[in-house]
Scaffold this motif. Structure first.
Motif, mmCIF file in Angstrom:
data_model
loop_
_atom_site.group_PDB
_atom_site.id
_atom_site.type_symbol
_atom_site.label_atom_id
_atom_site.label_comp_id
_atom_site.label_asym_id
_atom_site.label_seq_id
_atom_site.Cartn_x
_atom_site.Cartn_y
_atom_site.Cartn_z
ATOM 1 N N MET A 147 0.569 -1.171 0.433
ATOM 2 C CA MET A 147 -0.039 0.336 0.085
ATOM 3 C C MET A 147 0.975 1.604 -0.027
ATOM 4 N N VAL A 274 -4.729 2.258 -3.216
ATOM 5 C CA VAL A 274 -4.099 1.812 -1.548
ATOM 6 C C VAL A 274 -5.462 1.347 -1.303
ATOM 7 N N VAL A 277 -5.216 -2.681 -2.206
ATOM 8 C CA VAL A 277 -4.163 -3.445 -2.174
ATOM 9 C C VAL A 277 -4.636 -3.769 -1.061
ATOM 10 N N LEU A 278 -5.557 -3.418 0.457
ATOM 11 C CA LEU A 278 -6.286 -3.864 1.352
ATOM 12 C C LEU A 278 -7.329 -5.200 1.325
ATOM 13 N N GLY A 331 -3.956 -2.655 -8.365
ATOM 14 C CA GLY A 331 -3.685 -2.554 -6.744
ATOM 15 C C GLY A 331 -3.929 -4.386 -6.081
#
Length: 416
Positions: A147, A274, A277-278, A331
């Motif tokens: 992230m 971000v 990615v999480l 991501g």
């Protein structure tokens, strides 16, 4: 035990912040090539897209070689903690001193040196995570570290845009150099700790240390499916470096946004990364290990379709927002790469194996900004058409990602 488990997460958070800082450093140039005072200082023409792209490629050449060559020595001789401190000090000094370089050649050399100093970062992060987390729980820490890529780009575009618009281009280098040293190094000293067997530097002499490095490299090269994961990583990173280095110029010159508009619009796709990615990290921990490669298939298709829409639509805001979708799908795939390497490699070989994957992949992907610059400059129908052709190359990278993910999934099924 609870304190120890909490402490390992503080180390992950620290590495996440260092990754974010490093990505602000990396994309600084992509904003500056839209500033005429900076171009005049280093002797670049605004129309010279190839040499502008080479500034990003120079960084990636140093980064790729360093990831492959320097990482084993960093892991064996210095360890994670001291390697991070040395890297932060070096890239802080290089960044701060960059405005003193008054020629294109010197700036190009400084970008190579910056790449060398940042090269081992992700391999060291992988080594830290492998030491503190088991395979079944490494999705979330890998996601958090990755992230940092999106956060660094999201913060970096408007921050550098503000510094350039409100002050001058040299201020951006000075501020970023100070952040590296005054923020990054204290965080590492406070929170990054390795388990005791790995914390102490080897007491052996130089000969034994070199032998140890050789053993690490040989072991890393025996990692399962190393070549396939490396090819996948090269294509995956080619999208990142191609899009992130040309996105500001694309928004400003092909789509007609102002410098301030460009800053916040360029940051929006990074915030999507971000979040994605999480989501990808949580997904990795929830799906069966053998199905993780399918994340590359779904993500690659999503990125390719979104980039195609960004090229095809007429409305400039619609084009900008389709790139948000592209970065979201990109991501999703990000934490799957280090998680896959950690799954296939032995614990003592993780840093070097990831160095091979990330270093070789970065070295190949690093040519994408220069290649895209060449394509953008070669299209005679105008700058907008050139940018559309250059961004079309990003679709090809995702075809490779999708194919590699499908093959990796098939091979994993055969191994069971």
């Amino acid at each position: 035990m609870t304190d120890s488990r909490a402490a390992r997460w503080w180390g992950v958070v620290t590495i996440f912040l260092i990754v974010a800082i490093s990505y602000v450093d990396r994309i600084n140039i992509s904003i500056l090539i839209t500033d005429r005072d900076f171009l005049d200082h280093v002797g670049l023409a605004a129309s010279d897209r190839v040499r502008q792209g080479l500034l990003a490629t120079a960084f990636m050449v140093g980064y790729g070689i360093s990831s492959f060559v320097l990482t084993p020595f960093a892991a064996a001789l210095l360890g994670v903690r001291r390697s991070l401190i040395c890297g932060l000090l070096l890239w802080g000094v290089v960044t701060f001193a960059s405005p003193m370089l008054s020629s294109y050649g010197l700036l190009l050399a400084s970008r190579v040196l910056l790449g060398v100093s940042e090269g081992p970062l992700f391999s060291l992060a992988a080594s830290y995570i492998k030491a503190h987390f088991e395979s079944r729980e490494n999705g979330k820490p890998n996601a958090l570290v990755n992230m940092g890529t999106g956060l660094g780009l999201a913060v970096g575009y408007p921050l550098v845009g503000y510094l350039v618009a409100g002050h001058d281009w040299a201020t951006s280098f000075h501020v970023l150099g100070l952040i590296n040293i005054l923020l990054g190094i204290p965080l590492v000293l406070a929170f990054v700790r390795m388990p005791r067997p790995n914390a102490a530097a080897p007491a052996a002499g130089a000969t034994q240390a070199v032998r140890q490095v050789g053993q690490i490299v040989r072991g890393a090269l025996q990692t399962r499916h190393l070549l396939l994961v490396t090819v996948l990583t090269a294509a995956f990173l080619a999208y990142l470096w191609g899009s992130s280095n040309w996105l500001p110029a694309y928004l400003r010159e092909a789509r007609g946004f102002s410098l301030r508009e460009m800053g916040w619009l360029a940051s929006l796709p990074q915030y999507a990364s971000v979040v994605a990615v999480l989501v990808g990290g949580v997904l990795i921990d929830r799906v069966a290990r053998r199905h993780v490669p399918l994340i590359f298939v779904v993500g690659g298709i999503g990125v390719a379709l979104a980039v195609w829409l960004a090229i095809a639509v007429q409305d400039r805001y619609a084009a900008a927002f389709t790139l948000i979708a592209a970065n979201f799908f990109w991501g999703l795939m990000s934490p799957a790469i280090p998680s896959t390497v950690q799954h296939f490699a032995r614990p003592e070989h993780v840093a070097s194996a990831y160095g091979v994957v990330n270093g070789t992949g970065s070295l190949v992907a690093g040519f994408m900004p220069a290649v895209m610059g060449s394509v953008i400059a070669s299209v005679p129908a105008g700058s907008a058409a050139g940018f559309f052709a250059g961004f079309g190359m990003l679709i090809g990278t995702q075809v490779v990602v999708c194919a590699c993910g499908l093959l990796l999934w098939w091979l994993e099924r055969g191994d069971r």
